[in-house]
Motif scaffolding. Structure first.
Motif, mmCIF file in Angstrom:
data_model
loop_
_atom_site.group_PDB
_atom_site.id
_atom_site.type_symbol
_atom_site.label_atom_id
_atom_site.label_comp_id
_atom_site.label_asym_id
_atom_site.label_seq_id
_atom_site.Cartn_x
_atom_site.Cartn_y
_atom_site.Cartn_z
ATOM 1 N N ARG A 209 58.516 -61.829 -8.354
ATOM 2 C CA ARG A 209 57.799 -62.664 -9.320
ATOM 3 C C ARG A 209 57.032 -61.806 -10.322
ATOM 4 O O ARG A 209 56.990 -62.112 -11.518
ATOM 5 C CB ARG A 209 56.832 -63.601 -8.582
ATOM 6 C CG ARG A 209 57.528 -64.732 -7.826
ATOM 7 C CD ARG A 209 56.527 -65.601 -7.099
ATOM 8 N NE ARG A 209 57.172 -66.740 -6.461
ATOM 9 C CZ ARG A 209 56.530 -67.667 -5.754
ATOM 10 N NH1 ARG A 209 55.213 -67.569 -5.592
ATOM 11 N NH2 ARG A 209 57.195 -68.672 -5.217
ATOM 12 N N ILE A 210 56.422 -60.723 -9.826
ATOM 13 C CA ILE A 210 55.699 -59.816 -10.723
ATOM 14 C C ILE A 210 56.669 -59.121 -11.668
ATOM 15 O O ILE A 210 56.429 -59.028 -12.887
ATOM 16 C CB ILE A 210 54.896 -58.785 -9.911
ATOM 17 C CG1 ILE A 210 53.802 -59.481 -9.105
ATOM 18 C CG2 ILE A 210 54.285 -57.736 -10.832
ATOM 19 C CD1 ILE A 210 53.039 -58.575 -8.164
ATOM 20 N N PHE A 213 57.936 -61.340 -14.403
ATOM 21 C CA PHE A 213 56.948 -61.530 -15.463
ATOM 22 C C PHE A 213 56.889 -60.308 -16.379
ATOM 23 O O PHE A 213 56.773 -60.449 -17.609
ATOM 24 C CB PHE A 213 55.572 -61.781 -14.839
ATOM 25 C CG PHE A 213 54.464 -61.890 -15.841
ATOM 26 C CD1 PHE A 213 54.329 -63.026 -16.626
ATOM 27 C CD2 PHE A 213 53.551 -60.853 -15.989
ATOM 28 C CE1 PHE A 213 53.305 -63.121 -17.555
ATOM 29 C CE2 PHE A 213 52.524 -60.945 -16.910
ATOM 30 C CZ PHE A 213 52.393 -62.081 -17.694
ATOM 31 N N TYR A 221 66.317 -60.416 -12.539
ATOM 32 C CA TYR A 221 65.309 -61.379 -12.100
ATOM 33 C C TYR A 221 65.497 -62.735 -12.762
ATOM 34 O O TYR A 221 64.541 -63.491 -12.962
ATOM 35 C CB TYR A 221 63.907 -60.836 -12.420
ATOM 36 C CG TYR A 221 63.679 -59.439 -11.902
ATOM 37 C CD1 TYR A 221 63.552 -59.201 -10.546
ATOM 38 C CD2 TYR A 221 63.617 -58.356 -12.777
ATOM 39 C CE1 TYR A 221 63.362 -57.914 -10.062
ATOM 40 C CE2 TYR A 221 63.418 -57.070 -12.313
ATOM 41 C CZ TYR A 221 63.297 -56.850 -10.955
ATOM 42 O OH TYR A 221 63.105 -55.584 -10.485
ATOM 43 N N ASP A 224 64.105 -65.895 -11.080
ATOM 44 C CA ASP A 224 62.656 -66.054 -11.098
ATOM 45 C C ASP A 224 62.118 -66.402 -12.485
ATOM 46 O O ASP A 224 61.014 -66.940 -12.593
ATOM 47 C CB ASP A 224 61.983 -64.769 -10.610
ATOM 48 C CG ASP A 224 62.312 -64.465 -9.157
ATOM 49 O OD1 ASP A 224 61.646 -65.024 -8.281
ATOM 50 O OD2 ASP A 224 63.240 -63.685 -8.909
ATOM 51 N N THR A 225 62.870 -66.094 -13.534
ATOM 52 C CA THR A 225 62.407 -66.383 -14.887
ATOM 53 C C THR A 225 62.913 -67.720 -15.408
ATOM 54 O O THR A 225 62.267 -68.329 -16.260
ATOM 55 C CB THR A 225 62.864 -65.276 -15.858
ATOM 56 O OG1 THR A 225 64.292 -65.157 -15.806
ATOM 57 C CG2 THR A 225 62.235 -63.950 -15.497
ATOM 58 N N GLN A 228 60.390 -70.763 -15.137
ATOM 59 C CA GLN A 228 59.307 -70.759 -16.118
ATOM 60 C C GLN A 228 59.829 -70.984 -17.530
ATOM 61 O O GLN A 228 59.178 -71.678 -18.325
ATOM 62 C CB GLN A 228 58.528 -69.443 -16.040
ATOM 63 C CG GLN A 228 57.611 -69.349 -14.820
ATOM 64 C CD GLN A 228 56.791 -68.085 -14.814
ATOM 65 O OE1 GLN A 228 57.310 -67.010 -14.535
ATOM 66 N NE2 GLN A 228 55.497 -68.200 -15.111
ATOM 67 N N VAL A 327 50.984 -70.421 -15.480
ATOM 68 C CA VAL A 327 52.330 -70.272 -14.925
ATOM 69 C C VAL A 327 53.308 -71.188 -15.658
ATOM 70 O O VAL A 327 54.411 -70.788 -16.032
ATOM 71 C CB VAL A 327 52.333 -70.583 -13.417
ATOM 72 C CG1 VAL A 327 53.767 -70.693 -12.885
ATOM 73 C CG2 VAL A 327 51.589 -69.495 -12.656
ATOM 74 N N ARG A 330 54.092 -69.797 -18.983
ATOM 75 C CA ARG A 330 54.655 -68.440 -18.906
ATOM 76 C C ARG A 330 53.715 -67.356 -19.425
ATOM 77 O O ARG A 330 54.151 -66.334 -19.953
ATOM 78 C CB ARG A 330 55.999 -68.378 -19.636
ATOM 79 C CG ARG A 330 56.966 -67.313 -19.104
ATOM 80 C CD ARG A 330 58.269 -67.339 -19.842
ATOM 81 N NE ARG A 330 58.089 -67.138 -21.271
ATOM 82 C CZ ARG A 330 59.038 -67.333 -22.191
ATOM 83 N NH1 ARG A 330 60.231 -67.761 -21.818
ATOM 84 N NH2 ARG A 330 58.797 -67.145 -23.469
ATOM 85 N N PRO A 333 52.420 -64.724 -14.001
ATOM 86 C CA PRO A 333 53.543 -64.765 -13.057
ATOM 87 C C PRO A 333 53.504 -66.037 -12.215
ATOM 88 O O PRO A 333 52.441 -66.623 -12.006
ATOM 89 C CB PRO A 333 53.318 -63.516 -12.182
ATOM 90 C CG PRO A 333 52.356 -62.664 -12.935
ATOM 91 C CD PRO A 333 51.525 -63.577 -13.761
ATOM 92 N N ASN A 334 54.646 -66.454 -11.720
ATOM 93 C CA ASN A 334 54.739 -67.647 -10.888
ATOM 94 C C ASN A 334 53.965 -67.428 -9.584
ATOM 95 O O ASN A 334 54.189 -66.445 -8.875
ATOM 96 C CB ASN A 334 56.201 -67.953 -10.587
ATOM 97 C CG ASN A 334 56.395 -69.331 -9.992
ATOM 98 O OD1 ASN A 334 55.436 -70.026 -9.697
ATOM 99 N ND2 ASN A 334 57.638 -69.724 -9.822
ATOM 100 N N THR A 335 53.051 -68.332 -9.277
ATOM 101 C CA THR A 335 52.216 -68.159 -8.090
ATOM 102 C C THR A 335 52.291 -69.332 -7.115
ATOM 103 O O THR A 335 51.962 -69.183 -5.939
ATOM 104 C CB THR A 335 50.736 -67.979 -8.480
ATOM 105 O OG1 THR A 335 50.292 -69.155 -9.178
ATOM 106 C CG2 THR A 335 50.548 -66.762 -9.373
#
Length: 386
Positions: A209-210, A213, A221, A224-225, A228, A327, A330, A333-335
């Motif tokens: 996730r980090i 971002f 990734y 994960d992107t 968002q 989040v 954007r 990062p997604n938390t």
């Protein structure tokens, strides 16, 4: 336990803001996933009822039970470690009698109460190193158990809330500057380590996730992107006034299933798409009004404990709101942080209402409205008393 209060001292504005935001949350959750709307509505009704009851109980009396609450909180967090249920690589839930809940949400309210009692007891020596050390130790045990779930976002959230409460209680600037000098370099070092593929400090999904971002255009990734990115598109598609609740557009975030966990972590995407900029701005304004009411109640509190409680709730709501909206848009990062009073999640909803009940009671006993027993004047005919 229950005092006599003047009706005119009750903060009905705060109740209106909370109910308005929660009803809007019921509508948005129903639009995101219709099958959850009834449960969300039941949670709001139960939460408002609990809030009103707690608001009439003397918060100073409740603080006498903080040692019991603290120990019970530790026991429940230990149960999570021993027999908690898992999801997406994390063990954060406990089932008791068929009821599944997240103990960390209750932990936030318990620790706010514990800090209020502790700071009140040490009001005259808050800046002694031994007192500061004892407060850190008090927070360390539950935070360690939360971090081990693993739950980094709530570990950070609780730590920041603790820092705000200690500052409001009267922490010296020399400690604040000393902590900043230590924490900032450690934060830079931490980020340098966790971005390495073979690091052991955080879970792999947290690192992804980090990295997503930091490198949003990397194909590595994409999973994960995408979520968002679709959230931002959904918010933008609402334009000024939105597409309307429960719209049937097949390319929407709801009907098209382009955003996962739309009813919880990304409920703001639903708001942006269906209510537009005006509706989204209205949500932000309502959250701001709630936080301001907490701050005002804290300023007017009869004692330090009340100020700490109000500061804790104000910082908790504002921080979680900032993270969730950040989040969804954007900029963070997604938390997986819920949006207070809007996202689906009965544990979060009920515990936040419990905290707001404490804030309402602090307001009822403000320096303006509080009267010592010896100085009470006769009640006039035009004044109602609870």
């Amino acid at each position: 336990m229950i005092r006599q209060y003047r009706l005119k001292d009750y903060n009905f504005r705060l109740v209106v803001w909370l109910v308005t935001l929660s009803v809007l949350g019921v509508l948005l959750v129903g639009s995101a996933q219709a099958g959850l709307q009834t449960r969300q509505l039941a949670g709001v009704i139960a939460g408002v009822t609990m809030m009103l009851i707690i608001s009439l109980i003397d918060f100073s009396w409740l603080l006498n039970f903080t040692p019991f609450f603290y120990v019970l909180n530790i026991i429940i967090l230990l149960i999570v470690r021993i027999s908690g249920s898992s999801s997406n690589g994390a063990t954060r839930w406990v089932s008791i009698g068929g009821i599944r809940f997240q103990p960390v949400e209750l932990c936030k309210i318990v620790l706010i109460m514990c800090c209020a009692k502790f700071f009140m007891r040490h009001e005259n020596d808050l800046n002694k190193f031994t007192v500061l050390l004892r407060s850190v130790i008090m927070m360390a045990f539950p935070l360690l158990l939360v971090y081990m779930q693993p739950d980094m976002k709530n570990t950070i959230t609780i730590t920041v809330v603790f820092a705000f409460m200690y500052f409001a209680a009267g922490l010296s600037w020399k400690y604040i500057m000393a902590v900043a000098v230590i924490v900032i370099p450690l934060g830079v070092i931490f980020m340098g380590i966790v971005t390495q593929p073979d690091q052991k400090l955080i879970q792999n999904y947290q690192r992804k996730r980090i990295m997503a971002f930091l490198h949003p255009d990397s194909e590595e990734y994409t999973d994960d992107t995408t979520q968002q990115n679709n959230s931002v598109i959904a918010i933008g598609s609402g334009m000024l006034t939105g597409k309307g609740l429960n719209n049937s557009d097949v390319d929407s975030a709801n009907k098209g299933n382009f955003v996962a966990e739309i009813q919880t972590d990304f409920i703001f995407a639903v708001a942006g798409e269906e209510l537009g900029f005006m509706g989204s701005a209205g949500i932000v304004i309502l959250l701001l009004l709630i936080v301001l009411e907490c701050v005002i109640a804290g300023i007017r509190s009869k004692d330090l404990a009340g100020r700490v409680i109000c500061t804790g709730m104000a910082s908790l709501i504002s921080l979680q709101s900032f993270i969730n909206i950040g989040v969804a848009t954007r900029i963070l990062p997604n938390t997986g942080t819920p949006l207070p009073f809007l996202s689906y999640g009965l544990t979060s909803l009920l515990t936040l209402f419990m905290g707001m009940g404490l804030v309402l009671n602090v307001g009822l006993q403000s320096r303006v409205s509080f009267r010592a027993p010896s100085s009470r004047r006769p009640i006039g005919r035009d004044e109602q008393v609870w």
